[in-house]
Enzyme design. Structure first.
Site, mmCIF file in Angstrom:
data_model
loop_
_atom_site.group_PDB
_atom_site.id
_atom_site.type_symbol
_atom_site.label_atom_id
_atom_site.label_comp_id
_atom_site.label_asym_id
_atom_site.label_seq_id
_atom_site.Cartn_x
_atom_site.Cartn_y
_atom_site.Cartn_z
ATOM 1 N N GLY A 79 59.317 -32.112 58.586
ATOM 2 C CA GLY A 79 60.099 -32.400 57.380
ATOM 3 C C GLY A 79 60.848 -33.716 57.486
ATOM 4 N N ARG A 143 52.578 -31.918 59.123
ATOM 5 C CA ARG A 143 52.902 -30.791 60.006
ATOM 6 C C ARG A 143 51.728 -30.332 60.875
ATOM 7 N NH1 ARG A 143 57.919 -28.854 59.270
ATOM 8 N NH2 ARG A 143 58.923 -29.023 57.234
ATOM 9 N N ASP A 174 59.667 -27.794 67.262
ATOM 10 C CA ASP A 174 58.243 -27.515 67.481
ATOM 11 C C ASP A 174 57.477 -28.791 67.843
ATOM 12 O OD1 ASP A 174 58.415 -24.779 66.962
ATOM 13 O OD2 ASP A 174 58.260 -25.085 64.803
ATOM 14 N N LYS A 200 64.727 -34.958 65.656
ATOM 15 C CA LYS A 200 64.860 -35.066 64.198
ATOM 16 C C LYS A 200 64.925 -33.692 63.565
ATOM 17 C CE LYS A 200 61.982 -33.749 61.920
ATOM 18 N NZ LYS A 200 60.877 -33.119 61.186
ATOM 19 N N THR A 201 65.761 -33.456 62.644
ATOM 20 C CA THR A 201 65.690 -32.373 61.670
ATOM 21 C C THR A 201 67.031 -32.243 60.964
ATOM 22 O OG1 THR A 201 65.297 -30.046 61.153
ATOM 23 C CG2 THR A 201 66.159 -30.457 63.352
ATOM 24 N N ASP A 203 67.993 -29.660 59.773
ATOM 25 C CA ASP A 203 68.463 -28.290 60.011
ATOM 26 C C ASP A 203 69.570 -28.207 61.063
ATOM 27 O OD1 ASP A 203 66.384 -27.819 58.321
ATOM 28 O OD2 ASP A 203 65.100 -26.822 59.784
HETATM 29 P P1 FBP Z 1 61.697 -29.731 60.155
HETATM 30 O O1 FBP Z 1 62.068 -28.533 60.967
HETATM 31 O O2 FBP Z 1 60.297 -30.156 60.336
HETATM 32 O O3 FBP Z 1 62.665 -30.859 60.363
HETATM 33 O O4 FBP Z 1 61.817 -29.322 58.628
HETATM 34 C C1 FBP Z 1 63.011 -29.061 58.014
HETATM 35 C C2 FBP Z 1 62.856 -28.422 56.663
HETATM 36 O O5 FBP Z 1 63.479 -29.269 55.720
HETATM 37 C C3 FBP Z 1 63.448 -27.018 56.612
HETATM 38 O O6 FBP Z 1 64.832 -27.041 56.381
HETATM 39 C C4 FBP Z 1 62.660 -26.386 55.495
HETATM 40 O O7 FBP Z 1 62.629 -24.979 55.603
HETATM 41 C C5 FBP Z 1 61.304 -26.977 55.682
HETATM 42 O O8 FBP Z 1 61.501 -28.250 56.258
HETATM 43 C C6 FBP Z 1 60.530 -27.133 54.399
HETATM 44 O O9 FBP Z 1 59.241 -27.561 54.706
HETATM 45 P P2 FBP Z 1 58.279 -28.376 53.752
HETATM 46 O O10 FBP Z 1 58.756 -29.787 53.731
HETATM 47 O O11 FBP Z 1 56.963 -28.283 54.430
HETATM 48 O O12 FBP Z 1 58.341 -27.755 52.409
#
Ligand code: FBP
Length: 549
Positions: A79, A143, A174, A200-201, A203
């Site tokens: 993400g 991803r 991950d 990075k994230t 979250d």
């Molecule tokens: P990462 O763990 O890859 O940083 O993703 C964060 C995130 O924004 C989460 O908060 C959310 O649940 C998910 O990505 C949403 O995924 P997508 O962008 O595939 O819809």
């Protein structure tokens, strides 16, 4: 490149601040050997060549850096998070400073770009267009899970062709786990390719003693807090709506907690507390309804409720249900081709008794959302589950009951919001702009020091940038074994909200007051220009975690 906004034009000249330790020439100081946070024997067996490496800390030196020439490949994984472009510009500046002949290649659309040989060279004019901007659009993200030897071998073909001696993977827990697996694979084969990860994230769940925060959390929570604050001011003006606001963040509730600390809502659910107290969905609903009734008794038929995206996975009965569903879906790939009704019947027929009951008790829409495809890492796509609507519907029913019993006099009109994608590509705050640039520059120094299987680490983040500490942490040090996609796998341990930690404690001490009195705080938008106290503040989570009052 597309037309630039005025802010983007002005922001391009912002020069991220570098820690003193990364200014001038640097030398890596080795610490003691390390071990993984759990399951040491198993992790050691799986990573015989990269387990137990020492921590590295950089110090400034008068010695001229080694002028070794090397090319680097960079991947944005998962993400989007504000600041990714600055990691890349810091990496670019770092390798060019070491040797102007060094080249940087970006693999396109995530790890898949390495496997499919999609890449571009990142030259100075391209990099300059993206400095201090949000988004991952410089090379795109994806991803694809890098885990199979065939993928590593395909990657090696293009790595060799481009003369790349290090790959930097910018990703979450991950993706950094995969970085460690890739580093181990190349080391075991004696292939001279280093792999470095960057945390990075948005979250905020990739953190530990050595990684104080993941980048993007600061900016994203500032954006969400701005809009939550705006909504709170709106509802305090018209005094007629209850706003149910779901906030992104996957499993952990760090984002919801940070936004609660910043905006002082009427209610905020923290998933980790729900799990620790073994609460049911009804317990949560009853407590929100209690607060709605409490405020209504004072004539306040309005308020704000913050809900972490991953809540459903933390309600113990749901957690068991999801764990069984995960294994079931992994074992039955044919499930995806069934129609919705057949899928429901299949699930009800194959689940254990208690889980089938829990599944059947859910509104059909939510039950269905739990059976949708997992992401490539086996995670439920919690952003698709409309918990904010589920909760407000159930709160409405509970209030009707309370009304009948004579325990509630008021009007309940809910509004729903989900904030997630709105914050992931914002222009990075000064904190993220500096932190990301330092992470990238530091990754270049790690490469130059010969490290592999390390995560770029920049610490002491609540202090001024000049005092930040830079170095590398072996990724295996952060790992333990977890059950994923029906198998036990080595993964980086996710950091959940610590209920004994100060950020949660400050929230818990104040929440009843915020519920009863209208205590909203309106943080306003991120400031990129102006006094340091409005532009440079790190998150409240970091502030409290590092002893701030
Ligand atoms: P990462 O763990 O890859 O940083 O993703 C964060 C995130 O924004 C989460 O908060 C959310 O649940 C998910 O990505 C949403 O995924 P997508 O962008 O595939 O819809």
């Amino acid at each position: 490149m597309a037309k630039k906004s005025i802010l983007q034009q002005q922001r391009a000249s912002y020069q991220p601040k570098l820690p003193l330790a990364l200014q001038g020439s640097v030398v890596a100081v080795k610490g003691a050997p390390t071990q993984s946070v759990g399951d040491q024997d198993e992790i050691k067996k799986l990573f015989p060549n990269t387990y137990g490496l020492p921590e590295l800390t950089f110090e400034s030196t008068d010695k001229q850096p080694d002028a070794r020439q090397f090319n680097v490949g960079v991947i944005l994984s998962g993400g989007q998070a504000p600041g990714g472009h600055n990691v890349i510009s810091g990496l670019f500046d770092g390798i060019k400073k070491l040797n102007p002949q060094n080249r940087l290649y970006g693999f396109l659309m995530g790890p898949g770009g390495l496997v499919d040989h999609n890449y571009m060279e990142l030259t100075a004019d391209i990099i300059d267009d993206y400095r201090n901007t949000g988004g991952f659009d410089i090379i795109g993200s994806g991803r694809t899970k890098l885990e199979k030897p065939e993928q590593f071998e395909k990657g090696l073909e293009i790595i060799t062709q481009l003369g790349i001696s290090a790959v930097v993977i910018i990703g979450g827990d991950d993706s950094n786990t995969n970085a460690a697996v890739l580093a181990e694979y190349y080391k075991a084969k004696n292939v001279p390719v280093q792999v470095i990860g960057c945390p990075k994230t948005i979250d905020g769940d990739l953190k530990n003693e050595h990684i104080e925060t993941s980048f993007g959390f600061d900016t994203a929570t500032k954006v969400y807090s701005e809009v939550v604050g705006n909504i709170e001011r709106d509802c305090n003006s018209s005094k007629k709506y209850w706003h149910f606001i779901k906030l992104m963040g996957r499993s952990a509730s760090h984002i919801a907690l940070e936004c609660a600390l910043k905006t002082q809502p009427s209610y905020c659910v923290i998933s980790e507390e729900v799990e620790a107290k073994n609460l049911t969905l009804n317990d949560i609903v009853n407590d929100i309804a209690r607060v709605v009734a409490l405020r209504a008794a004072d004539g306040n038929n309005f308020g704000s409720v913050l809900i972490p995206e991953g809540l459903i996975e933390f309600i113990p009965a749901m957690k068991k249900l999801i764990a069984e569903l995960n294994d079931m879906l992994a074992a039955h790939p044919e499930f995806a081709s069934l129609d919705a009704q057949a899928q429901r019947e299949f699930v009800l027929a194959n689940l254990s008794h208690d889980n089938a009951e829990a599944f059947a008790s859910l509104p059909q829409g939510v039950a269905r959302q739990l059976t949708l495809d997992r992401d490539p890492h086996g995670n439920v796509q919690v952003s698709l589950i409309e918990t904010e609507k589920l909760l407000s519907e159930m709160v409405g029913k509970r209030l009707a009951q309370l009304k009948e019993e004579g325990n509630y006099v008021g009007k309940f009109t809910p509004q729903h919001h989900f904030f997630g994608y709105e914050g992931r590509c914002a222009d990075p705050s000064n904190f993220d702009a500096d932190y990301c640039y330092a992470l990238g520059f530091n990754a270049a120094m790690l490469i130059n020091s010969g490290a592999t299987g390390y995560m770029s680490s920049v610490r002491n983040l609540s202090q001024p940038t000049s005092k930040w500490i830079a170095g590398g942490i072996p990724i295996t040090m952060m790992m333990n074994m977890e059950h994923r996609n029906g198998k036990n796998k080595p993964v980086i341990r996710k950091a959940l909200v610590d209920l004994n930690g100060k950020p949660f404690q400050v929230f818990a001490q104040n929440r009843e007051k915020w519920a009863k009195e209208t205590s909203f705080v309106y943080p306003g938008p991120i400031q990129y220009f102006g006094p340091s106290e409005v532009c440079d503040q790190p998150s409240l989570t970091l502030h409290y975690e590092q002893g701030g009052e």
